[in-house]
Design a protein around this motif. Structure first.
Motif, PDB file in Angstrom:
ATOM      1  N   LYS A 138      -8.920  -8.175  -9.184  1.00 33.16           N
ATOM      2  CA  LYS A 138      -8.208  -8.462 -10.434  1.00 33.16           C
ATOM      3  C   LYS A 138      -8.971  -9.474 -11.284  1.00 33.16           C
ATOM      4  O   LYS A 138      -9.076  -9.333 -12.514  1.00 33.16           O
ATOM      5  CB  LYS A 138      -6.807  -8.991 -10.120  1.00 33.16           C
ATOM      6  CG  LYS A 138      -5.873  -7.960  -9.522  1.00 33.16           C
ATOM      7  CD  LYS A 138      -4.504  -8.567  -9.236  1.00 33.16           C
ATOM      8  CE  LYS A 138      -3.544  -7.526  -8.675  1.00 33.16           C
ATOM      9  NZ  LYS A 138      -2.211  -8.105  -8.375  1.00 33.16           N
ATOM     10  N   ILE A 158      -8.709  -2.020  -8.498  1.00 28.46           N
ATOM     11  CA  ILE A 158      -7.523  -2.876  -8.342  1.00 28.46           C
ATOM     12  C   ILE A 158      -6.405  -2.101  -7.646  1.00 28.46           C
ATOM     13  O   ILE A 158      -5.726  -2.612  -6.745  1.00 28.46           O
ATOM     14  CB  ILE A 158      -7.052  -3.398  -9.712  1.00 28.46           C
ATOM     15  CG1 ILE A 158      -8.070  -4.382 -10.297  1.00 28.46           C
ATOM     16  CG2 ILE A 158      -5.686  -4.073  -9.596  1.00 28.46           C
ATOM     17  CD1 ILE A 158      -7.757  -4.823 -11.705  1.00 28.46           C
ATOM     18  N   GLU A 159      -6.210  -0.866  -8.082  1.00 29.80           N
ATOM     19  CA  GLU A 159      -5.155  -0.039  -7.472  1.00 29.80           C
ATOM     20  C   GLU A 159      -5.403   0.135  -5.976  1.00 29.80           C
ATOM     21  O   GLU A 159      -4.482   0.001  -5.154  1.00 29.80           O
ATOM     22  CB  GLU A 159      -5.102   1.317  -8.172  1.00 29.80           C
ATOM     23  CG  GLU A 159      -4.014   2.235  -7.624  1.00 29.80           C
ATOM     24  CD  GLU A 159      -4.020   3.600  -8.300  1.00 29.80           C
ATOM     25  OE1 GLU A 159      -3.225   4.463  -7.884  1.00 29.80           O
ATOM     26  OE2 GLU A 159      -4.839   3.791  -9.232  1.00 29.80           O
ATOM     27  N   ASP A 214      -9.538  -9.875  -1.326  1.00 32.08           N
ATOM     28  CA  ASP A 214     -10.209  -8.740  -1.960  1.00 32.08           C
ATOM     29  C   ASP A 214      -9.446  -8.272  -3.201  1.00 32.08           C
ATOM     30  O   ASP A 214     -10.041  -7.965  -4.242  1.00 32.08           O
ATOM     31  CB  ASP A 214     -10.340  -7.583  -0.962  1.00 32.08           C
ATOM     32  CG  ASP A 214     -11.329  -7.897   0.156  1.00 32.08           C
ATOM     33  OD1 ASP A 214     -12.139  -8.827  -0.029  1.00 32.08           O
ATOM     34  OD2 ASP A 214     -11.294  -7.214   1.199  1.00 32.08           O
ATOM     35  N   GLU A 215      -8.117  -8.218  -3.066  1.00 35.08           N
ATOM     36  CA  GLU A 215      -7.308  -7.788  -4.222  1.00 35.08           C
ATOM     37  C   GLU A 215      -7.423  -8.797  -5.364  1.00 35.08           C
ATOM     38  O   GLU A 215      -7.597  -8.422  -6.532  1.00 35.08           O
ATOM     39  CB  GLU A 215      -5.852  -7.634  -3.810  1.00 35.08           C
ATOM     40  CG  GLU A 215      -4.965  -7.184  -4.966  1.00 35.08           C
ATOM     41  CD  GLU A 215      -3.492  -7.295  -4.648  1.00 35.08           C
ATOM     42  OE1 GLU A 215      -2.693  -6.692  -5.380  1.00 35.08           O
ATOM     43  OE2 GLU A 215      -3.134  -8.013  -3.673  1.00 35.08           O
ATOM     44  N   ASN A 216      -7.337 -10.089  -5.019  1.00 34.97           N
ATOM     45  CA  ASN A 216      -7.444 -11.131  -6.041  1.00 34.97           C
ATOM     46  C   ASN A 216      -8.813 -11.088  -6.723  1.00 34.97           C
ATOM     47  O   ASN A 216      -8.928 -11.227  -7.953  1.00 34.97           O
ATOM     48  CB  ASN A 216      -7.213 -12.495  -5.424  1.00 34.97           C
ATOM     49  CG  ASN A 216      -7.354 -13.625  -6.432  1.00 34.97           C
ATOM     50  OD1 ASN A 216      -6.626 -13.683  -7.417  1.00 34.97           O
ATOM     51  ND2 ASN A 216      -8.310 -14.523  -6.202  1.00 34.97           N
ATOM     52  N   LYS A 241      -7.595  -9.100   2.908  1.00 33.16           N
ATOM     53  CA  LYS A 241      -7.107  -8.076   1.966  1.00 33.16           C
ATOM     54  C   LYS A 241      -6.561  -8.724   0.689  1.00 33.16           C
ATOM     55  O   LYS A 241      -6.776  -8.227  -0.415  1.00 33.16           O
ATOM     56  CB  LYS A 241      -6.024  -7.228   2.629  1.00 33.16           C
ATOM     57  CG  LYS A 241      -6.445  -6.553   3.931  1.00 33.16           C
ATOM     58  CD  LYS A 241      -7.651  -5.651   3.723  1.00 33.16           C
ATOM     59  CE  LYS A 241      -8.003  -4.903   5.018  1.00 33.16           C
ATOM     60  NZ  LYS A 241      -8.543  -5.814   6.063  1.00 33.16           N
ATOM     61  N   ARG A 288      -3.754  -4.051   0.448  1.00 34.36           N
ATOM     62  CA  ARG A 288      -3.058  -5.312   0.724  1.00 34.36           C
ATOM     63  C   ARG A 288      -1.609  -5.056   1.136  1.00 34.36           C
ATOM     64  O   ARG A 288      -1.093  -5.658   2.087  1.00 34.36           O
ATOM     65  CB  ARG A 288      -3.132  -6.219  -0.507  1.00 34.36           C
ATOM     66  CG  ARG A 288      -2.563  -7.619  -0.291  1.00 34.36           C
ATOM     67  CD  ARG A 288      -1.133  -7.753  -0.786  1.00 34.36           C
ATOM     68  NE  ARG A 288      -1.019  -7.377  -2.176  1.00 34.36           N
ATOM     69  CZ  ARG A 288       0.150  -7.176  -2.782  1.00 34.36           C
ATOM     70  NH1 ARG A 288       1.280  -7.289  -2.072  1.00 34.36           N
ATOM     71  NH2 ARG A 288       0.216  -6.818  -4.049  1.00 34.36           N
ATOM     72  N   ARG A 329      -7.289  -1.774  -3.960  1.00 36.77           N
ATOM     73  CA  ARG A 329      -7.167  -3.048  -3.254  1.00 36.77           C
ATOM     74  C   ARG A 329      -5.693  -3.446  -3.087  1.00 36.77           C
ATOM     75  O   ARG A 329      -5.303  -4.007  -2.044  1.00 36.77           O
ATOM     76  CB  ARG A 329      -7.897  -4.153  -4.028  1.00 36.77           C
ATOM     77  CG  ARG A 329      -9.409  -3.990  -4.074  1.00 36.77           C
ATOM     78  CD  ARG A 329     -10.028  -4.115  -2.699  1.00 36.77           C
ATOM     79  NE  ARG A 329     -11.495  -4.108  -2.767  1.00 36.77           N
ATOM     80  CZ  ARG A 329     -12.276  -4.051  -1.706  1.00 36.77           C
ATOM     81  NH1 ARG A 329     -11.730  -3.981  -0.479  1.00 36.77           N
ATOM     82  NH2 ARG A 329     -13.577  -4.046  -1.844  1.00 36.77           N
ATOM     83  N   THR A 330      -4.876  -3.151  -4.083  1.00 42.91           N
ATOM     84  CA  THR A 330      -3.449  -3.463  -3.982  1.00 42.91           C
ATOM     85  C   THR A 330      -2.790  -2.632  -2.889  1.00 42.91           C
ATOM     86  O   THR A 330      -1.970  -3.138  -2.102  1.00 42.91           O
ATOM     87  CB  THR A 330      -2.760  -3.219  -5.333  1.00 42.91           C
ATOM     88  OG1 THR A 330      -3.377  -4.033  -6.339  1.00 42.91           O
ATOM     89  CG2 THR A 330      -1.283  -3.557  -5.264  1.00 42.91           C
TER      90      THR A 330
END
Length: 427
Positions: free
Chosen positions: A404, A369-370, A399-401, A396, A376, A372-373
């Motif tokens: 999570k 998550i870190e 992917d982040e969503n 992006k 983004r 991907r954030t």
């Protein structure tokens, strides 16, 4: 002055906040209480009371009244020589009349039944208990259905929350793109693409909310209460401390074995003799005094009482087969029990391995998550500087969503797998 008002307001609101939530344990309990099958408990208890009452009444006196009239082709009479002597003495000896009639009452009272009543009570009690255990097993299946619905709601609501967060990011970037379009630094196609993605995510949220409403309606039917304004509490992720199965099926197996043994004992006591008191009384003709009844046709009152011992040896003929049948029935139940324990053991081991695997997977969720954030955020900066287009940014954000959502899914799935293990073990 403000503090007392605030405190009073909190005291009123606090109970409302508590009642606005419901736990998985409360749902299971309410579902079992509301399930129609539970009514069978009262029916089983009523049947048992009726059976026990009938058994107890076996010790009450048995009274039967009757009336009869018979005609016989021959009856006891005096020899002709003796009748002639009596006639010479002035005595008329007619002999018994071929038409005989009487009304009477027979009374019998059991004094000792060889343990039959006690054995029948044991059979009735164990039969009733076995029926209750069968209901326990049927109701236990409701638990898993309710738990599956509960976790389906949690998973879908989490999907709505995470998609909502991603939608907020998309809309935020959409506003930036519209501003860039007005300044001539973005293209209309980029704005349209992000706007379409926002609409697609809103559709996903709408479908998920519809699914949640459906799940909640089914759960409401199970528990017999409305859940419209109640939040489902996330269960804890505590593993059961005892891994030995305590399923209701095990109690059912034990009761079935005990019921088979009780039936065998009932067969054994049927071999015992029975002792009882009896009395017969009637008013009619002839009476016990045949000599007097030969001289006249007068009706008389008669009574006879005594103690009677009866011994029916029919059970001896089938005792061996009864014992063999009991042994076969017990063996079948034991085989079913061992098979159930074997399958439960395999399910438990498999479930524990699933839980262990999920824990291993979840170890990297936070790091993913870190990362991907960070990607983004960098993409958003690159979009503002014109380095990447809207398509790359949407990728992006997606992917982040997804990272999570996957992490939250793993957390809820872990709890669900733990509850599946608890269901397998009944812990």
């Amino acid at each position: 002055m403000k503090k007392p008002i605030i405190l009073f307001f909190c005291l009123i609101i606090a109970p409302l906040c508590v009642t606005a939530q419901i736990t998985i344990e409360q749902c299971v309990e309410k579902a079992m209480e509301n399930y129609p099958e539970i009514r069978k408990y009262d029916l089983v208890s009523a049947t048992r009371e009726i059976d026990l009452s009938d058994i107890d009444k076996g010790w009450l006196p048995r009274i039967s009244a009757y009336g009869q009239a018979t005609v016989q082709n021959t009856v006891p009479s005096f020899p002709e020589s003796l009748s002639g002597v009596l006639q010479q003495m002035g005595q008329s000896m007619k002999g018994l009349d071929k038409l005989q009639y009487k009304v009477g009452v027979d009374i019998s009272q059991t004094i000792w039944d060889g343990g039959l009543s006690r054995a029948r009570r044991d059979v009735s009690r164990l039969t009733s208990e076995t029926q209750r255990k069968n209901i326990d097993v049927e109701l236990y299946a409701v638990r898993q259905r309710v738990e599956n619905l509960y976790f389906a709601i949690l998973l879908t609501e989490e999907q709505i929350a995470q998609t909502g967060n991603a939608l907020a990011l998309v809309k935020g970037n959409l506003e930036k793109l519209r501003s860039m379009l007005r300044n001539g630094t973005a293209m209309q196609c980029d704005v349209d693409m992000v706007a379409a993605q926002a609409l697609t995510m809103e559709q996903d949220i709408t479908r998920a909310r519809s699914a949640v409403r459906g799940y909640r309606q089914v759960l409401e039917i199970f528990i017999g209460e409305s859940l419209s304004d109640r939040a489902l509490v996330m269960p804890d992720a505590l593993m059961p401390s005892d891994m030995r199965p305590a399923r209701p099926e095990l109690s059912l197996f034990e009761n079935r074995i005990a019921a088979a043994q009780a039936s065998r004992r009932l067969s054994d006591v049927s071999l015992m003799p029975k002792v009882g008191f009896f009395a017969q009384t009637w008013y009619g003709y002839p009476g016990f005094d045949y000599f007097k009844s030969m001289m006249n046709r007068n009706l008389s009152f008669n009574i006879m009482a005594g103690v009677k011992v009866t011994w029916n040896i029919d059970a001896f003929y089938t005792k061996k087969n009864t014992d063999r049948r009991t042994a076969v029935d017990t063996g079948n139940v034991m085989a079913e029990k061992e098979t159930f324990l074997f399958n439960t053991g395999m399910q438990s081991v498999s479930q524990q391995e699933k839980i262990s695997g999920l824990r291993s997977v979840m170890a990297d969720d936070a790091k993913i998550i870190e990362l991907r954030t960070n990607v983004r955020k960098a993409a958003e900066s690159q979009l503002e500087n014109g380095v990447i287009d809207a398509t790359a940014l949407l990728t992006k954000i997606t992917d982040e969503n997804q990272a999570k959502l996957t992490a939250r899914f793993h957390e809820i799935q872990l709890i669900q797998e733990i509850y599946n293990l608890k269901y397998i073990l009944n812990r």
